[in-house]
Structure formats: structure tokens, C-alpha cells
Design a protein around this motif. Structure first.
Motif, PDB file in Angstrom:
ATOM      1  N   UNK A   1     -24.559  55.030 -96.241  1.00 51.89           N
ATOM      2  CA  UNK A   1     -24.030  56.007 -95.296  1.00 51.89           C
ATOM      3  C   UNK A   1     -24.003  57.374 -95.967  1.00 51.89           C
ATOM      4  N   UNK A   2     -23.817  58.428 -95.173  1.00 50.94           N
ATOM      5  CA  UNK A   2     -23.832  59.787 -95.685  1.00 50.94           C
ATOM      6  C   UNK A   2     -22.430  60.361 -95.896  1.00 50.94           C
ATOM      7  N   UNK A   3     -21.498  60.003 -95.023  1.00 55.11           N
ATOM      8  CA  UNK A   3     -20.167  60.607 -95.055  1.00 55.11           C
ATOM      9  C   UNK A   3     -19.093  59.532 -95.068  1.00 55.11           C
ATOM     10  N   UNK A   4     -18.901  58.868 -96.204  1.00 54.98           N
ATOM     11  CA  UNK A   4     -17.838  57.850 -96.282  1.00 54.98           C
ATOM     12  C   UNK A   4     -16.456  58.491 -96.193  1.00 54.98           C
ATOM     13  N   UNK A   5     -15.465  57.678 -95.927  1.00 50.16           N
ATOM     14  CA  UNK A   5     -14.095  58.199 -95.844  1.00 50.16           C
ATOM     15  C   UNK A   5     -13.688  58.883 -97.139  1.00 50.16           C
ATOM     16  N   UNK A   6     -14.041  58.276 -98.246  1.00 47.12           N
ATOM     17  CA  UNK A   6     -13.743  58.861 -99.543  1.00 47.12           C
ATOM     18  C   UNK A   6     -14.993  58.790-100.412  1.00 47.12           C
ATOM     19  N   UNK A   7     -15.463  59.957-100.861  1.00 42.66           N
ATOM     20  CA  UNK A   7     -16.582  60.006-101.807  1.00 42.66           C
ATOM     21  C   UNK A   7     -16.024  59.778-103.208  1.00 42.66           C
ATOM     22  N   UNK A   8     -16.790  59.148-104.047  1.00 44.96           N
ATOM     23  CA  UNK A   8     -16.353  58.861-105.419  1.00 44.96           C
ATOM     24  C   UNK A   8     -15.892  60.138-106.124  1.00 44.96           C
ATOM     25  N   UNK A   9     -14.869  60.024-106.918  1.00 46.18           N
ATOM     26  CA  UNK A   9     -14.272  61.113-107.693  1.00 46.18           C
ATOM     27  C   UNK A   9     -13.672  62.207-106.799  1.00 46.18           C
ATOM     28  N   UNK A  10     -13.454  61.921-105.522  1.00 47.05           N
ATOM     29  CA  UNK A  10     -12.851  62.911-104.642  1.00 47.05           C
ATOM     30  C   UNK A  10     -13.765  64.060-104.282  1.00 47.05           C
TER      31      UNK A  10
ATOM     32  N   UNK B   1     -40.415  63.909 -87.905  1.00 42.37           N
ATOM     33  CA  UNK B   1     -41.240  64.631 -88.868  1.00 42.37           C
ATOM     34  C   UNK B   1     -40.754  66.047 -89.098  1.00 42.37           C
ATOM     35  N   UNK B   2     -40.034  66.607 -88.138  1.00 39.67           N
ATOM     36  CA  UNK B   2     -39.584  67.998 -88.250  1.00 39.67           C
ATOM     37  C   UNK B   2     -38.222  68.138 -88.908  1.00 39.67           C
ATOM     38  N   UNK B   3     -37.513  67.042 -89.098  1.00 35.96           N
ATOM     39  CA  UNK B   3     -36.162  67.116 -89.655  1.00 35.96           C
ATOM     40  C   UNK B   3     -36.217  67.571 -91.113  1.00 35.96           C
ATOM     41  N   UNK B   4     -35.446  68.595 -91.431  1.00 37.70           N
ATOM     42  CA  UNK B   4     -35.276  69.069 -92.809  1.00 37.70           C
ATOM     43  C   UNK B   4     -33.770  69.173 -93.058  1.00 37.70           C
ATOM     44  N   UNK B   5     -33.264  68.383 -93.978  1.00 40.44           N
ATOM     45  CA  UNK B   5     -31.834  68.449 -94.277  1.00 40.44           C
ATOM     46  C   UNK B   5     -31.571  67.898 -95.664  1.00 40.44           C
ATOM     47  N   UNK B   6     -30.380  68.195 -96.165  1.00 41.15           N
ATOM     48  CA  UNK B   6     -29.966  67.648 -97.448  1.00 41.15           C
ATOM     49  C   UNK B   6     -28.464  67.401 -97.394  1.00 41.15           C
ATOM     50  N   UNK B   7     -28.042  66.235 -97.893  1.00 38.48           N
ATOM     51  CA  UNK B   7     -26.628  65.904 -98.045  1.00 38.48           C
ATOM     52  C   UNK B   7     -26.236  66.187 -99.487  1.00 38.48           C
ATOM     53  N   UNK B   8     -25.132  66.951 -99.642  1.00 35.04           N
ATOM     54  CA  UNK B   8     -24.637  67.314-100.970  1.00 35.04           C
ATOM     55  C   UNK B   8     -23.223  66.754-101.167  1.00 35.04           C
ATOM     56  N   UNK B   9     -22.945  66.359-102.390  1.00 26.07           N
ATOM     57  CA  UNK B   9     -21.628  65.827-102.746  1.00 26.07           C
ATOM     58  C   UNK B   9     -21.100  66.712-103.873  1.00 26.07           C
TER      59      UNK B   9
ATOM     60  N   UNK C   1     -27.015  64.649-104.616  1.00 21.52           N
ATOM     61  CA  UNK C   1     -27.559  65.047-103.322  1.00 21.52           C
ATOM     62  C   UNK C   1     -28.723  64.142-102.942  1.00 21.52           C
ATOM     63  N   UNK C   2     -29.038  64.128-101.653  1.00 22.97           N
ATOM     64  CA  UNK C   2     -30.260  63.452-101.205  1.00 22.97           C
ATOM     65  C   UNK C   2     -30.762  64.127 -99.935  1.00 22.97           C
ATOM     66  N   UNK C   3     -32.087  64.152 -99.758  1.00 22.54           N
ATOM     67  CA  UNK C   3     -32.665  64.770 -98.574  1.00 22.54           C
ATOM     68  C   UNK C   3     -34.024  65.371 -98.853  1.00 22.54           C
ATOM     69  N   UNK C   4     -34.525  66.144 -97.878  1.00 23.46           N
ATOM     70  CA  UNK C   4     -35.859  66.726 -98.020  1.00 23.46           C
ATOM     71  C   UNK C   4     -35.888  68.241 -97.834  1.00 23.46           C
ATOM     72  N   UNK C   5     -34.733  68.881 -97.707  1.00 17.04           N
ATOM     73  CA  UNK C   5     -34.665  70.344 -97.687  1.00 17.04           C
ATOM     74  C   UNK C   5     -34.399  70.785 -99.122  1.00 17.04           C
ATOM     75  N   UNK C   6     -35.486  70.858 -99.892  1.00 13.31           N
ATOM     76  CA  UNK C   6     -35.374  70.902-101.340  1.00 13.31           C
ATOM     77  C   UNK C   6     -36.255  72.027-101.898  1.00 13.31           C
ATOM     78  N   UNK C   7     -35.775  72.808-102.877  1.00 12.18           N
ATOM     79  CA  UNK C   7     -36.658  73.764-103.556  1.00 12.18           C
ATOM     80  C   UNK C   7     -37.755  73.022-104.322  1.00 12.18           C
ATOM     81  N   UNK C   8     -38.873  73.686-104.525  1.00 14.26           N
ATOM     82  CA  UNK C   8     -39.957  73.076-105.300  1.00 14.26           C
ATOM     83  C   UNK C   8     -40.830  74.158-105.896  1.00 14.26           C
TER      84      UNK C   8
END
Length: 495
Positions: free
Chosen positions: A47-56, A72-80, A304-311
Motif C-alpha cells: 500500500x502507499x499510505x498506511x495508517x502509520x509509516x515506519x519511524x513516524x 501510460x500517462x500517469x507520472x507520480x512519486x510517493x515520498x516518505x 520513495x517509489x514512483x516514476x516522476x523521477x529526475x534522470x
């Protein structure tokens, strides 16, 4: 040895090795959905947004496409991260930070105008501080005030408007100090950055990239970053696209191999700072700059995970293609990246690179042929010797050819190319040039044509074509013989 068979432990092939010139490892590939964590097992499972992320940690998503988009058009990144991005002070406009950035390219904007004639700029000055010496460049320098990357961006021209989510802008940049405790978020579009002099040590929310001349780096819209200067003052080029993304061009008849290989693109790995000092975050929105203060680093993303990423991409790795036995291909075979327009099948802009290649075509005019394109051509030189036009271009300079306006090599080059004995030759050896092949007319800024940037303009000799001859007229007798043989009336030569 296990059961009589040799075994080996696999080494991860998806991370590059650091080097003396580049201290960072990278994940490889373009268009991938990456996952990276600086502390093990931080990324949520399933999952992307658990109730509690590790280490707060706080979960935060950055979207680079409308929510209702095809997959194919989705560009996003999940950050913790340690603190969410909303934890900052008031966001206020800063109209004096940089007055030379333009984003609205319309005839209603008095700061931009259409220019039909060919334009070329000598290398734009590098803003060396007073008493600074640099033996690595013989090009133009200036003793300047403190200038960081944000302050050093100057717009050359463009088309469209980021508020309409469509268009493109071309900038140059220079800087003489690092961005200390400050970051930039370009909310207008995606930055394609080409350093020409000096390396850029770029910290992003998703990790670090070291980018040298000869490499190109792309920073997606909305990703906060800062630029440090490990080698001192820098200079380079930027192409910015609004409402679209850079991607690899379609292959068509080329097949599955060649051009820029996806595995040669490199993206950062997670890295975070623990810093409770005062930071300034600048947001570029509709070409204007807005600042806010916060009492912690914006670079606190632990995973983090996703495909909206610098390169980044090393352009000497480009796999060149050319006609093997005769004629010329269109220069778009040198396309590294393209950005789509809203017209299906038509790019907004193509980013082309010209590097060492063999030319083997027989009975062929080998220099760029004279042409008139619907596209606007903006060309620059990273290093080496420039060729392909009637004007001179040095490293750090820039040229502009307007939509549908004629251009090409000098008359002397034409005479040499049409009379020399052809043999297989290498061109662009120790040279790297690039072109922004923009499919729409471009308006140039007053800064570039009439303002401070005009100090670098050099004009082409207005009489350079006076000696050009219509050689057809030297063959009138032969022409009339052929016309007569075809039963057609002879031509009379008027003087």
C-alpha cells in the motif's frame, strides 16, 4: 561448491558504481517505476499510505499528470519524509529575485517579439567573482556579483504559456555560487539542463546527481532541487516544456535498437538530510518567483517509489545512425528525447545531439543541405568545433533559425562539398553539439535581442552571399542542346 556444482552470488545490476568524478550510485533505465530507500524496510508493503509509516515518517504523493489519466500517462512519486512539504511559512512573491525569466510568449507581452532573421550569440559570459582565475576557458568572462542558479537563468525565447499547460521555453544559465540552504521548485514545467562549463552537483528530493558537460539532466516539474558548484562558476543551457514530459522517441522503421538506449539513463537513489536550519524554497509559477521560509531541510525524504523521477544521460553514449550508401537522413535520427504536443503524432520539441559519427554515403552532398523548416532550430555547442551553418558558433554560444526561414552552409562549403573526392570520413570528432528542434514559431526576449544578452550577439556578414553564383547559367549551351533534343524551345539568357 553445492552438490558438486559451482555457485555464485549475484551482484545487483541496477545500480552504477561511484567514481572520482561522480561520487553517487544511480538506478538505471528510463520510464521505470523505481523504488529506493535510504533506511531498510521503510517503504510500505502492499500500500502507499498506511495508517502509520515506519519511524513516524509522513507519506506524501507528488502527481505529474491529471489523476484521471490513462495508465501510460500517469507520472507520480510517493515520498516518505520526516516532515510534509506543507510545513513552511507564508509564500510571497519575490519580483526582484530574477527579472530575466519569461514564460508568457504572446504578442501581448511587450518583453518578447518575433524575429525572422537568423541570430547567433557568442558564448554568454561566465560570472566569475572578482579576483577569480580560471585557465580552463578562454571564452567570455565577467566580474559579477554573487549569482546562484536561480538568479542566473536568462530566457532566450519560447512559445506558449505554462498557465495553458502547453509550450516551450529556451534559457541560458550561469552561476558563481552554490545554492546554500535554498531550493527551487519549477511548477511551470520540466527542465532539461545542459551544463557547458563546470559540473552541477544537484540535490533533489529523491537523491543526488552529479552532472558534467556532455551530460543532460531532466528535473520534473514540482520536484524541489538545488544546484551546488563543485568546480566553481558554471554556464549552460536549459529547455523547459510546459504541460508535457520528455520521453524517448518512437523507433518506427529503426526497430528496437539504436539512438539513446533506455539502460543508459540514470536516476538517483534515496538520500536525506537532518537539518534544522532556516531554508528558503523558491517556487517558479507562471514565470514569477515566490519564496517561503522553513526551519528544516526540504531534502528529508527517507524513501520513495514512483516514476516522476529526475534522470541524467551521458550523450557520448548515443548510438548514431546514418545512411550507409547514399543520400542524407533527416537530422531527427539524432533525437535523444522528445516532448509531445497536444496535436497527436506531432512533437512539441525534439532534443537532438551531434557527436562523433562516420559518414559513408556515396555521390551525396554531405554537409547539411539548404533547407526551410516549419520548425524553429535553436542550436548550441558544448565543446569542439561547430559546423552546419553559415555562422560561427563557439562553446557556450547559441544560434536561432526562425520557422520557415532559409538557412544552410556557406557558399565556400558548398563549392568544396560538390567538388571534392568522397571517402569515408569521421565528423564531429571531439565535438558535441545539440539542437532544440521546436515545432512551433518562437518569440525571442528583449533581453536576448536588445538587452544585456545582445552584448553577445554577432551578426552574419550581410554580403556573404554576394559572390554566390547561379551555376546553371554557365551551362546554357548544354541546356539548350538537351531542350532541343526533347523538342522544347531553347532558353534565352537575359543580362
Amino acid at each position: 561448491m553445492v552438490g558438486g556444482k559451482m555457485t555464485a552470488t549475484a551482484k545487483a545490476a541496477f545500480l552504477t558504481n561511484p567514481s572520482e568524478a561522480d561520487p553517487y550510485p544511480y538506478q538505471i533505465g528510463l520510464g521505470n517505476r523505481f523504488a529506493s530507500e535510504a533506511v531498510p524496510d521503510v517503504l510500505p508493503k502492499g500500500q502507499n499510505a498506511p495508517q502509520r509509516v515506519k519511524y513516524g515518517l509522513y507519506s506524501e504523493q507528488l502527481n505529474g499528470a491529471p489523476v484521471l489519466s490513462c495508465r501510460d500517462a500517469i507520472r507520480h512519486v510517493w515520498m516518505y519524509r520526516m516532515r510534509p512539504s506543507v510545513a513552511h511559512g507564508p509564500v510571497l512573491p519575490d519580483p526582484d529575485l530574477n527579472v530575466n525569466i519569461e514564460s508568457c510568449f504572446s504578442t501581448s507581452n511587450s518583453n518578447v517579439e518575433f524575429v525572422a532573421s537568423q541570430q547567433a550569440w557568442d558564448p554568454f559570459p561566465i560570472p566569475f567573482p572578482k579576483d577569480y582565475t580560471d585557465s580552463s576557458t578562454s571564452s567570455s568572462t565577467s566580474s559579477s556579483a554573487v549569482t546562484d542558479f536561480v538568479q542566473g537563468i536568462k530566457t532566450i525565447g519560447g512559445q506558449g504559456d505554462p498557465t495553458l499547460r502547453e509550450g516551450v521555453a529556451v534559457h541560458v544559465f550561469s552561476a558563481n555560487v552554490s545554492m546554500e540552504h535554498s531550493a527551487l521548485s519549477n511548477n511551470d514545467g520540466e527542465f532539461l539542463i545542459l551544463p557547458q562549463h563546470g559540473r552541477l552537483n544537484i540535490q533533489t528530493e529523491l537523491g543526488w546527481l552529479m552532472v558534467r558537460p556532455g551530460e543532460v539532466v531532466v528535473i520534473p516539474a514540482g520536484v524541489r532541487f538545488r544546484v551546488l558548484l563543485p568546480d566553481g562558476p558554471v554556464r549552460g543551457y536549459i529547455q523547459e516544456v510546459f504541460g508535457t514530459h520528455y520521453e524517448l522517441p518512437e523507433f518506427g522503421a529503426i526497430g528496437s535498437n539504436g539512438l539513446a538506449l533506455p539502460r543508459d539513463f540514470e536516476s538517483p537513489v534515496a538520500s536525506f538530510d537532518i537539518d534544522d536550519e532556516l531554508w528558503t524554497v523558491t517556487y517558479k509559477l507562471a514565470g514569477t518567483l515566490h519564496n517561503c521560509k522553513q526551519n528544516h531541510s526540504p531534502f528529508d525524504v527517507v524513501a520513495w517509489h514512483g516514476n516522476l523521477v529526475p534522470y541524467k544521460y551521458a550523450m557520448e553514449k548515443f548510438v548514431n545512425m546514418a545512411n550507409a550508401n547514399k543520400d542524407q537522413a533527416d537530422p531527427t535520427i539524432y533525437c535523444v528525447l522528445t516532448a509531445r504536443s497536444k496535436v497527436p503524432g506531432v512533437p512539441l520539441t525534439d532534443f537532438l545531439v551531434f557527436t562523433k559519427k562516420w559518414i559513408t554515403a556515396e555521390d551525396t552532398f554531405r554537409p547539411p543541405y539548404y533547407h526551410r523548416n516549419m520548425s524553429t532550430e535553436v542550436m548550441g555547442l558544448i565543446y569542439g568545433k561547430y559546423g552546419g551553418s553559415s555562422h560561427v558558433l563557439d562553446g557556450g554560444g547559441l544560434s536561432y533559425e526562425a520557422s520557415y526561414m532559409p538557412h544552410g552552409e556557406t557558399y565556400d562549403t558548398w563549392k568544396d562539398a560538390t567538388t571534392r573526392e568522397l571517402e569515408n570520413v569521421v565528423i564531429c570528432e571531439d565535438t558535441m553539439a545539440f539542437m532544440f528542434h521546436i515545432s512551433v514559431p518562437v518569440l525571442l526576449t528583449k533581453w536576448a535581442i536588445w538587452g544585456e544578452g545582445s552584448e553577445s550577439l554577432h551578426t552574419s556578414d550581410p554580403h556573404q552571399w554576394d559572390d554566390l553564383k547561379a551555376h546553371f547559367l554557365d551551362h546554357m549551351e548544354e541546356v539548350n542542346t538537351d531542350l532541343k533534343a526533347a523538342g522544347l524551345p531553347a532558353l534565352s539568357q537575359h543580362k
